[in-house]
Scaffold this motif. Structure first.
Motif, PDB file in Angstrom:
ATOM      1  N   LEU A 442       0.850  -1.196   0.000  1.00 29.30           N
ATOM      2  CA  LEU A 442       0.000   0.000   0.000  1.00 29.30           C
ATOM      3  C   LEU A 442       0.880   1.239   0.000  1.00 29.30           C
ATOM      4  CD1 LEU A 442      -2.580  -1.155   2.713  1.00 29.30           C
ATOM      5  CD2 LEU A 442      -2.624  -1.569   0.244  1.00 29.30           C
ATOM      6  N   LEU A 443       0.716   2.081  -0.994  1.00 27.90           N
ATOM      7  CA  LEU A 443       1.535   3.270  -1.172  1.00 27.90           C
ATOM      8  C   LEU A 443       0.674   4.522  -1.015  1.00 27.90           C
ATOM      9  CD1 LEU A 443       3.222   1.883  -4.387  1.00 27.90           C
ATOM     10  CD2 LEU A 443       4.321   1.991  -2.157  1.00 27.90           C
ATOM     11  N   ARG A 444       0.946   5.317   0.017  1.00 33.94           N
ATOM     12  CA  ARG A 444       0.230   6.582   0.285  1.00 33.94           C
ATOM     13  C   ARG A 444      -1.275   6.333   0.396  1.00 33.94           C
ATOM     14  NH1 ARG A 444       5.032   6.292  -0.292  1.00 33.94           N
ATOM     15  NH2 ARG A 444       6.363   7.832  -1.360  1.00 33.94           N
ATOM     16  N   THR A 468       6.034  11.828   4.779  1.00 32.73           N
ATOM     17  CA  THR A 468       5.932  12.979   5.685  1.00 32.73           C
ATOM     18  C   THR A 468       5.340  14.201   4.995  1.00 32.73           C
ATOM     19  OG1 THR A 468       8.229  13.546   5.139  1.00 32.73           O
ATOM     20  CG2 THR A 468       7.865  12.211   7.104  1.00 32.73           C
ATOM     21  N   ASP A 469       5.738  14.430   3.731  1.00 35.57           N
ATOM     22  CA  ASP A 469       5.269  15.611   2.996  1.00 35.57           C
ATOM     23  C   ASP A 469       4.061  15.237   2.148  1.00 35.57           C
ATOM     24  OD1 ASP A 469       5.104  18.137   1.914  1.00 35.57           O
ATOM     25  OD2 ASP A 469       6.693  17.798   0.424  1.00 35.57           O
ATOM     26  N   ASP A 470       3.009  14.776   2.828  1.00 36.48           N
ATOM     27  CA  ASP A 470       1.829  14.264   2.133  1.00 36.48           C
ATOM     28  C   ASP A 470       0.605  14.577   2.972  1.00 36.48           C
ATOM     29  OD1 ASP A 470      -0.085  12.909   0.681  1.00 36.48           O
ATOM     30  OD2 ASP A 470       0.704  10.909   1.094  1.00 36.48           O
ATOM     31  N   PHE A 471      -0.376  15.244   2.387  1.00 36.49           N
ATOM     32  CA  PHE A 471      -1.604  15.579   3.098  1.00 36.49           C
ATOM     33  C   PHE A 471      -2.239  14.334   3.712  1.00 36.49           C
ATOM     34  CE2 PHE A 471      -6.262  15.839   2.977  1.00 36.49           C
ATOM     35  CZ  PHE A 471      -6.485  16.945   3.787  1.00 36.49           C
ATOM     36  N   SER A 474      -0.631  11.137   7.406  1.00 32.62           N
ATOM     37  CA  SER A 474      -1.026  10.733   8.748  1.00 32.62           C
ATOM     38  C   SER A 474      -2.245   9.813   8.747  1.00 32.62           C
ATOM     39  CB  SER A 474      -1.329  11.978   9.591  1.00 32.62           C
ATOM     40  OG  SER A 474      -2.417  12.703   9.033  1.00 32.62           O
ATOM     41  N   LEU A 475      -2.968   9.767   7.624  1.00 31.45           N
ATOM     42  CA  LEU A 475      -4.187   8.963   7.554  1.00 31.45           C
ATOM     43  C   LEU A 475      -3.905   7.489   7.285  1.00 31.45           C
ATOM     44  CD1 LEU A 475      -6.409  11.439   5.489  1.00 31.45           C
ATOM     45  CD2 LEU A 475      -6.247  11.208   7.972  1.00 31.45           C
ATOM     46  N   ALA A 476      -2.657   7.182   6.926  1.00 29.95           N
ATOM     47  CA  ALA A 476      -2.322   5.777   6.682  1.00 29.95           C
ATOM     48  C   ALA A 476      -2.426   4.949   7.956  1.00 29.95           C
ATOM     49  CB  ALA A 476      -0.909   5.678   6.104  1.00 29.95           C
ATOM     50  N   ARG A 477      -2.217   5.589   9.112  1.00 29.19           N
ATOM     51  CA  ARG A 477      -2.165   4.851  10.364  1.00 29.19           C
ATOM     52  C   ARG A 477      -3.481   4.116  10.655  1.00 29.19           C
ATOM     53  NH1 ARG A 477       1.157   4.734  14.577  1.00 29.19           N
ATOM     54  NH2 ARG A 477       2.380   6.425  13.677  1.00 29.19           N
ATOM     55  N   GLU A 478      -4.631   4.761  10.368  1.00 28.43           N
ATOM     56  CA  GLU A 478      -5.904   4.104  10.673  1.00 28.43           C
ATOM     57  C   GLU A 478      -6.046   2.808   9.888  1.00 28.43           C
ATOM     58  OE1 GLU A 478     -10.769   4.641  10.302  1.00 28.43           O
ATOM     59  OE2 GLU A 478      -9.440   6.287   9.687  1.00 28.43           O
ATOM     60  N   LEU A 479      -5.689   2.832   8.596  1.00 28.90           N
ATOM     61  CA  LEU A 479      -5.782   1.627   7.785  1.00 28.90           C
ATOM     62  C   LEU A 479      -4.809   0.565   8.305  1.00 28.90           C
ATOM     63  CD1 LEU A 479      -6.865   0.032   5.393  1.00 28.90           C
ATOM     64  CD2 LEU A 479      -5.206   1.231   3.922  1.00 28.90           C
ATOM     65  N   GLU A 489      -0.205  -9.268   9.252  1.00 30.77           N
ATOM     66  CA  GLU A 489       1.157  -8.853   9.592  1.00 30.77           C
ATOM     67  C   GLU A 489       1.448  -7.572   8.811  1.00 30.77           C
ATOM     68  OE1 GLU A 489       5.419 -10.107   7.925  1.00 30.77           O
ATOM     69  OE2 GLU A 489       4.321 -11.783   8.844  1.00 30.77           O
ATOM     70  N   VAL A 490       1.622  -6.462   9.497  1.00 28.32           N
ATOM     71  CA  VAL A 490       1.760  -5.159   8.846  1.00 28.32           C
ATOM     72  C   VAL A 490       3.160  -4.597   9.083  1.00 28.32           C
ATOM     73  CG1 VAL A 490       0.897  -2.796   8.677  1.00 28.32           C
ATOM     74  CG2 VAL A 490      -0.708  -4.687   9.103  1.00 28.32           C
ATOM     75  N   THR A 491       3.847  -4.289   8.003  1.00 34.10           N
ATOM     76  CA  THR A 491       5.119  -3.574   8.056  1.00 34.10           C
ATOM     77  C   THR A 491       4.866  -2.153   7.587  1.00 34.10           C
ATOM     78  OG1 THR A 491       6.363  -5.597   7.542  1.00 34.10           O
ATOM     79  CG2 THR A 491       7.495  -3.483   7.220  1.00 34.10           C
ATOM     80  N   ALA A 492       5.039  -1.181   8.492  1.00 28.30           N
ATOM     81  CA  ALA A 492       4.722   0.215   8.172  1.00 28.30           C
ATOM     82  C   ALA A 492       6.001   1.046   8.178  1.00 28.30           C
ATOM     83  CB  ALA A 492       3.718   0.777   9.157  1.00 28.30           C
ATOM     84  N   ARG A 493       6.158   1.849   7.112  1.00 24.59           N
ATOM     85  CA  ARG A 493       7.298   2.755   7.015  1.00 24.59           C
ATOM     86  C   ARG A 493       6.801   4.137   6.625  1.00 24.59           C
ATOM     87  NH1 ARG A 493      12.209   0.294   5.381  1.00 24.59           N
ATOM     88  NH2 ARG A 493      13.030   2.420   5.232  1.00 24.59           N
ATOM     89  N   THR A 494       7.367   5.166   7.233  1.00 26.10           N
ATOM     90  CA  THR A 494       7.079   6.546   6.849  1.00 26.10           C
ATOM     91  C   THR A 494       8.324   7.119   6.206  1.00 26.10           C
ATOM     92  OG1 THR A 494       5.513   6.810   8.676  1.00 26.10           O
ATOM     93  CG2 THR A 494       6.331   8.818   7.623  1.00 26.10           C
TER      94      THR A 494
END
Length: 518
Positions: A442-444, A468-471, A474-479, A489-494
């Motif tokens: 999942l991208l952005r 970080t420079d994306d409106f 911060s909304l990715a976190r809920e998904l 199993e979720v691997t999350a990177r900002t």
């Protein structure tokens, strides 16, 4: 002035069907394959005789799954090829054997004519002509020399100003008035080819699109001749004109009084400028003026097979899609879903970098937002059409379930990657149909479902890359939290990036896929 036709250019919706008809059925030689000179993401194919002789050429711009055009005045309506009069019977039998739509034979201007319909609905006339200018038989076309197409013979222009159209072409393009039959004025050249100007007054206007003829090109000896014609047209205030170096010829473009696009093209330097005659049409060439990564462009251009070669046979599935096969397929598949305003080709370059040996399947969203493809409608930047999400998710399930029977896709070796709206759609499908997608990139992306389905995603693996420079960053976190809470199993990177996809996304995705055994 060198007289006669140089080439005719039309627009096709399905490049494989086009190749099968013109190279396979008609037996023409594919003499050049290039990216478009105006749009490098558009494939342009050239067919001709065995030596790519000017006057034998018909070319096609590929608008894969593009909108249909409309034949009308202000555009050509037919392409004519010359054959021996005795070959009419051969082509009639061949058309019946290959189930090609036809009409005739009939006599027109004292010549036998057989009309065929190509896969896009374009009318192709085979005209029995006693004599033609020299041509080179293509022995690889599967048609005997006595029956083979010899060259272009002509075209028909629909005009609401037929007298002005005829006068323009005779004055500037080296044609002269021939005979007239009803509402058709024939123009002839010293090269023994023709243009028929048909009075189409009261008919509707042409509209560009697939299944239409874009322009007719006439021959010039060299660039000074083109420039001389250009000067004459300027003196007459003939309207907007453009001159371009097309690498294989130098061209002038102008519209005749009724609106048909006319080109004047030089005979040289010809198609052997970058390929020997023995291997014409075997390599894809991208015009040098395009500075975009040529490897990226090659992935976005449609693939096809010549007669006898392997090819992708596209199936009629719920979503328009594009497939790109690697040189060595390892049995894996990456299903790619674009963001707002993209299409089925947008994510292919990312996919090829992330999964070099995978079959890539780019999927076009069926909804629209301000004229651009999406997977579901957006009411505001934060609210979405919930009913359409549900219905399109069901359609997507049907699409995915058909990929195995259609293309040999192994569900156990399939990953889904989506950017922005495409990633949102993947996240929604995982929540609505938890058994369908087991690995996702999942991208952005963000959550778009208002309801919270109770599902079990145990065993599913997800890579989520926000910025970080994306409106929407911060909304990715809920998904991510939803999918994690449901067992994935979720691997999350900002990333220190914006809403667009970059090299870092490709590298992280590739490493993650390798880590997961993809």
């Amino acid at each position: 002035m060198t007289s006669g036709l140089h080439h005719i250019t039309a627009i096709t919706r399905k490049i494989q069907s086009n190749v099968d008809f013109y190279a396979g059925f008609l037996g023409l030689r594919l003499v050049k394959r290039t990216a478009g000179f105006e749009d490098a993401r558009q494939l342009h194919l050239f067919y001709g005789d065995g030596a790519a002789t000017p006057g034998s050429l018909v070319t096609f711009l590929a608008w894969e799954d593009g909108s249909l055009g409309r034949v009308g005045h202000g555009a050509p309506s037919e392409i004519g090829f010359a054959i021996a009069p005795e070959a009419i019977g051969f082509w009639l039998t061949r058309a019946l054997q290959f189930n090609v739509k036809l009409s005739g034979p009939a006599q027109e201007f004292g010549e036998p004519v057989l009309r065929l319909i190509d896969p896009d609905g374009i009318i192709v006339k085979l005209v029995g002509v006693e004599e033609t200018t020299p041509w080179v038989w293509w022995s690889g076309g599967g048609i005997s020399e006595v029956d083979a197409i010899r060259k272009l013979y002509g075209a028909t222009i629909l005009s609401e100003k037929p007298e002005q159209t005829a006068e323009f072409l005779t004055r500037h393009m080296g044609l002269r008035l021939g005979s007239k039959d009803g509402n058709i004025q024939r123009l002839v050249s010293d090269a023994r080819d023709i243009v028929d100007v048909r009075d189409a007054g009261g008919f509707w206007t042409a509209a560009p699109g697939t299944g239409t003829i874009d322009h007719i090109a006439f021959r010039a000896v060299d660039r000074p001749e083109v420039e001389a014609v250009h000067a004459g047209l300027l003196a007459e205030d003939a309207g907007e004109m453009n001159m371009h170096d097309r690498h294989y010829f130098h061209s002038l473009y102008v519209r005749e009084p009724s609106g048909t696009l006319i080109e004047l093209a030089t005979d040289g330097p010809g198609f052997t400028a970058d390929e020997p005659v023995e291997t014409l049409g075997s390599e894809l060439f991208i015009p040098a003026h395009f500075k975009e990564d040529h490897d990226v462009l090659r992935v976005m251009l449609p693939q096809f097979g010549l007669p006898g070669e392997e090819r992708i046979i596209y199936r009629d599935l719920p979503f328009v899609h594009r497939i790109h096969m690697p040189e060595r397929w390892d049995g894996s598949t990456l299903v790619l879903m674009h963001g707002s305003g993209g299409n089925e080709t947008t994510m292919l370059p990312f996919g090829r970098k992330a999964a070099p040996n995978a079959m890539l399947i780019g999927v076009r969203g069926r909804s629209t937002d301000e004229g651009h493809p999406r997977y579901f409608r957006r009411f505001t930047e934060m609210t979405f059409d919930q009913k359409e999400i549900v219905s399109e998710a069901e359609a997507f399930v049907a699409f995915v379930e058909e990929l195995g029977p259609a293309y040999g896709v192994d569900p156990a070796r399939t990953v889904f990657a989506g950017w922005s709206n495409g990633g949102n759609m993947i996240g929604a499908v995982m929540q609505l149909h938890p058994d369908l997608i087991r690995r996702a990139v999942l991208l952005r992306s963000m959550n778009c479902l208002e309801d919270r389905p109770a599902v079990d995603l145990t065993g599913a693996q997800v890579l989520s890359l926000s910025a970080t420079d994306d409106f929407y960053g911060s909304l990715a976190r809920e998904l991510e939290e939803r999918l994690f809470a449901d067992g994935a199993e979720v691997t999350a990177r900002t990333l220190d990036a914006n809403h667009g996809i970059g090299t870092e996304d490709e590298m992280i995705a590739r490493d993650w896929l390798i880590e997961k055994g993809f």
